[in-house]
Write a protein that holds these residues in place. Structure first.
Motif, PDB file in Angstrom:
ATOM      1  N   VAL A  83       1.331  -1.383   0.222  1.00  0.00           N
ATOM      2  CA  VAL A  83       0.131   0.179  -0.047  1.00  0.00           C
ATOM      3  C   VAL A  83       0.951   1.449   0.100  1.00  0.00           C
ATOM      4  CG1 VAL A  83      -1.833   1.426   1.418  1.00  0.00           C
ATOM      5  CG2 VAL A  83      -1.587  -0.844   1.415  1.00  0.00           C
ATOM      6  N   GLU A  84       2.162   1.400   0.799  1.00  0.00           N
ATOM      7  CA  GLU A  84       3.189   2.692   1.138  1.00  0.00           C
ATOM      8  C   GLU A  84       3.251   3.186  -0.404  1.00  0.00           C
ATOM      9  OE1 GLU A  84       6.302   1.467   2.368  1.00  0.00           O
ATOM     10  OE2 GLU A  84       6.301   1.650   4.469  1.00  0.00           O
ATOM     11  N   LYS A 114       1.185   3.079  -3.219  1.00  0.00           N
ATOM     12  CA  LYS A 114       0.582   2.401  -3.727  1.00  0.00           C
ATOM     13  C   LYS A 114      -0.524   3.931  -4.368  1.00  0.00           C
ATOM     14  CE  LYS A 114       1.030  -1.121  -6.208  1.00  0.00           C
ATOM     15  NZ  LYS A 114       2.098  -1.014  -7.438  1.00  0.00           N
ATOM     16  N   LYS A 165      -3.635   5.419  -2.465  1.00  0.00           N
ATOM     17  CA  LYS A 165      -4.594   4.497  -1.129  1.00  0.00           C
ATOM     18  C   LYS A 165      -6.113   5.055  -1.642  1.00  0.00           C
ATOM     19  CE  LYS A 165      -0.083   5.471   1.816  1.00  0.00           C
ATOM     20  NZ  LYS A 165       0.449   5.822   0.747  1.00  0.00           N
ATOM     21  N   SER A 211      -8.415  -1.959   2.595  1.00  0.00           N
ATOM     22  CA  SER A 211      -9.046  -0.709   3.138  1.00  0.00           C
ATOM     23  C   SER A 211      -8.462   0.070   4.349  1.00  0.00           C
ATOM     24  CB  SER A 211      -9.963  -0.050   2.684  1.00  0.00           C
ATOM     25  OG  SER A 211     -11.257  -1.521   3.683  1.00  0.00           O
ATOM     26  N   THR A 247      -5.672  -0.020   5.865  1.00  0.00           N
ATOM     27  CA  THR A 247      -4.644   0.002   5.791  1.00  0.00           C
ATOM     28  C   THR A 247      -4.433   1.307   4.909  1.00  0.00           C
ATOM     29  OG1 THR A 247      -4.378  -2.166   6.100  1.00  0.00           O
ATOM     30  CG2 THR A 247      -2.122  -0.402   4.892  1.00  0.00           C
ATOM     31  N   ALA A 248      -4.777   1.326   4.434  1.00  0.00           N
ATOM     32  CA  ALA A 248      -4.626   2.603   3.496  1.00  0.00           C
ATOM     33  C   ALA A 248      -5.421   4.077   4.193  1.00  0.00           C
ATOM     34  CB  ALA A 248      -5.646   2.407   2.220  1.00  0.00           C
ATOM     35  N   SER A 274      -3.126   5.248   6.904  1.00  0.00           N
ATOM     36  CA  SER A 274      -2.297   5.405   6.583  1.00  0.00           C
ATOM     37  C   SER A 274      -1.978   7.567   5.630  1.00  0.00           C
ATOM     38  CB  SER A 274      -1.027   5.178   5.227  1.00  0.00           C
ATOM     39  OG  SER A 274      -1.738   4.049   5.148  1.00  0.00           O
ATOM     40  N   MET A 275      -3.391   7.524   5.682  1.00  0.00           N
ATOM     41  CA  MET A 275      -3.732   8.113   4.933  1.00  0.00           C
ATOM     42  C   MET A 275      -3.752   9.959   5.928  1.00  0.00           C
ATOM     43  SD  MET A 275      -6.215   8.575   1.740  1.00  0.00           S
ATOM     44  CE  MET A 275      -7.408   7.477   2.506  1.00  0.00           C
ATOM     45  N   LYS A 320       0.433   9.229  -2.196  1.00  0.00           N
ATOM     46  CA  LYS A 320       1.292   8.280  -2.979  1.00  0.00           C
ATOM     47  C   LYS A 320       2.622   8.261  -2.804  1.00  0.00           C
ATOM     48  CE  LYS A 320       1.904   5.685  -7.081  1.00  0.00           C
ATOM     49  NZ  LYS A 320       1.235   5.433  -9.325  1.00  0.00           N
ATOM     50  N   SER A 379       2.918   3.079   7.172  1.00  0.00           N
ATOM     51  CA  SER A 379       1.919   2.066   6.164  1.00  0.00           C
ATOM     52  C   SER A 379       2.778   0.381   6.475  1.00  0.00           C
ATOM     53  CB  SER A 379       1.814   2.378   4.543  1.00  0.00           C
ATOM     54  OG  SER A 379       1.632   3.031   4.645  1.00  0.00           O
TER      55      SER A 379
END
Length: 417
Positions: free
Chosen positions: A67-68, A70, A72, A118, A120-121, A124-125, A194, A347
Motif C-alpha cells: 500500500v505504501e 499505491k 491509497k 482498505s 491500511t490505506a 496511512s492517509m 502515493k 504503513s
C-alpha cells in the motif's frame, strides 16, 4: 475538531469511516445471530467469525508494504466497492437458502482481506490529511464516527432483524459499503498520498519489498513506547471483539433477550462512546501511559457491572461505562502510535501491528465462543474483565516511558534503515 471537519478531504474520510462502521455494527449483530440460528453453537459461530480475521495474520505485513507505493484513495475505494459486492452475494445466498457455515466463513475470509487493505490505506492517509499536529483531534473525530454509528447501528439492526429478516439488513449493509466507496472517491489531490519508489527498490524490488515488510516488525521493538503502544492495541483489540461477541451470546442464550433488546444493549456502548468523545480533550496534558492504564481499569469495571446484575438497565449502564473508557483508550493509543512513528514507516508499522493484534483478536473471537460453550456467559465476561484489569495495573509502573499527550512526537530509529 471544527478545524478538521471543514477540511474537505478529512470530511470525506470521516463520512466514509462513519458509513463503514455503521455497516460493521449491523453485521456484528446480524451474522452471529444468523450462524447461531443455523448451528445452535456459540463455538461454531465464533469460528465462522474468526474466518474474517485469518487474512490479517497471513497478509497484513505484505499488504502494508504494498500500500505504501499505491494510490491509497483508489485502493480504499475499490476495496469498499468489492466489500459491498460480497455482502450482496451473501444476502442472495441466504435469500435462496443456499448457505451454510462453511460458505459464510469463506465469504467472510475474502471480505476480511478487503477490509484489511482498505483499513491500511485509510489509516496511512490520516497524518497527511489532518496534519501531525492534529493527530489527537483527528482520532477523536474518527472515534466520534464510531460513537454515533454504535448508538444507531445495533439498535436499528436489531429492529430491522426482528421486524423484517437478515436479507434486508444485509442489503442495507451492502449499500452502506458502496456509499463509503463514493465518499472515498471524493478525496482530491490523491497523488499526495502515493509514495514514489526509490531507485534501490527498482534494482531489486523483491528484496526491498521483503526488507520493508520485516522492517515494520523491527520498529515495534526499537523502543519501550512502541512496545507499550502495541501491547495496548492487542489488549483493546482482544477485548472489543471478545466482549461484543460474548454479550451477544450471553444476552441471547443466558438472558433470552430478543433481537431488539440485544441491539439496544449494544447501542448503550455508543452512548458511552459519545461521552468519551467529549471527555478526551480534557486529558490531553496527561501522561499517556497513566491515562491508558486508568481507562482500562474503568472499562473493566463496566464489564464487572454487566456480570453482577440481571437488570437490563444496569447492564446498559455497565455497557456504556465499558465502551466510554475503551473508546478513549482507543483514541489515545491511536494518536500515540501514529505520533511516535515517523511518516515513512506508517504503513509498514501499522500493518505489522495488524498482524500482532490480529492474533489476539482471533484468540478473543475463539474464546468468546469456546468459553460459553464449555462453561457459561458470566465466566466469559469475568475473563474479559481480567484481561483489562491485570495488564492495566502492571502498565502503571511504566509511567516513566510516557509523556503528555500534547507532547508526543516521532521517535526515530538509532540505526540506519
Amino acid at each position: 475538531m471544527k478545524t478538521l471537519l471543514i477540511n474537505r478531504n478529512f470530511r470525506c474520510m470521516w463520512g466514509s469511516e462513519f458509513l463503514s462502521i455503521l455497516n460493521g455494527r449491523f453485521r456484528e449483530l446480524v451474522i452471529p445471530l444468523v450462524v447461531l440460528g443455523l448451528t445452535s453453537s456459540p463455538l461454531v459461530t465464533a469460528l465462522v467469525a474468526l474466518s474474517q480475521q485469518i487474512g490479517t495474520i497471513l497478509f497484513a505485513i505484505p499488504i502494508g508494504t504494498w500500500v505504501e507505493n499505491k494510490n491509497k484513495v483508489r485502493v480504499a475505494g475499490v476495496c469498499h466497492f468489492l466489500y459491498g459486492t460480497g455482502i450482496f452475494i451473501l444476502a442472495f445466498l441466504i435469500a435462496t437458502n443456499n448457505v451454510n457455515a462453511v460458505i459464510i466463513a469463506s465469504l467472510l475470509f475474502v471480505m476480511g482481506l478487503l477490509a484489511l487493505i482498505s483499513r491500511t490505506a485509510f489509516t496511512s492517509m490520516i497524518p497527511a490529511v489532518a496534519g501531525r499536529g492534529n493527530l489527537l483531534r483527528a482520532h477523536t473525530n474518527i472515534e466520534a464516527a464510531d460513537a454515533i454509528a454504535t448508538v444507531i447501528g445495533p439498535a436499528l439492526g436489531g429492529v430491522l432483524l426482528a421486524k423484517t429478516d437478515s436479507v434486508l439488513t444485509l442489503v442495507i449493509c451492502a449499500v452502506l459499503s458502496l456509499l463509503s466507496a463514493i465518499f472515498i472517491a471524493f478525496i482530491r489531490n490523491a497523488e499526495e498520498f502515493k509514495k514514489i519508489e526509490t531507485k534501490e527498490s527498482e534494482k531489486n524490488k523483491l528484496n526491498a519489498f521483503l526488507g520493508k515488510s520485516l522492517d515494520g516488525l523491527k520498529i515495534l521493538i526499537d523502543n519501550p513506547q512502541q512496545l507499550i503502544s502495541t501491547l495496548v492495541m492487542c489488549i483493546l483489540g482482544f477485548t472489543t471483539v471478545f466482549i461484543t461477541l460474548t454479550i451477544i451470546f450471553y444476552a441471547r442464550i443466558t438472558m433470552e433477550l430478543s433481537e431488539g433488546l440485544i441491539g439496544i444493549l449494544l447501542s448503550s456502548a455508543g452512548v458511552g462512546n459519545i461521552a468519551g468523545i467529549f471527555l478526551i480533550n480534557k486529558f490531553k496534558h496527561k501522561n499517556w501511559v497513566t491515562l491508558i492504564s486508568l481507562l482500562m481499569v474503568i472499562s473493566g469495571i463496566g464489564i464487572v457491572m454487566i456480570t453482577a446484575t440481571d437488570t437490563f438497565l444496569i447492564m446498559c449502564i455497565g455497557m456504556a461505562i465499558f465502551d466510554c473508557a475503551l473508546s478513549m483508550a482507543f483514541i489515545v493509543q491511536g494518536a500515540v502510535h501514529q505520533g511516535i512513528t515517523p511518516d515513512e514507516f506508517l504503513s509498514r508499522v501499522r500493518s505489522s501491528t495488524y498482524v500482532i493484534s490480529g492474533i489476539f483478536t482471533m484468540l478473543g473471537t475463539f474464546l468468546a465462543g469456546a468459553i460459553p460453550e464449555l462453561f457459561d456467559g458470566k465466566i466469559a465476561l469475568i475473563v474479559g474483565a481480567c484481561i483489562l484489569l491485570i495488564p492495566a495495573f502492571i502498565l502503571i509502573s511504566y509511567e516513566k516511558f510516557g509523556v503528555k499527550l500534547s507532547k508526543v512526537e516521532p521517535i526515530y530509529r538509532k540505526r540506519k534503515v
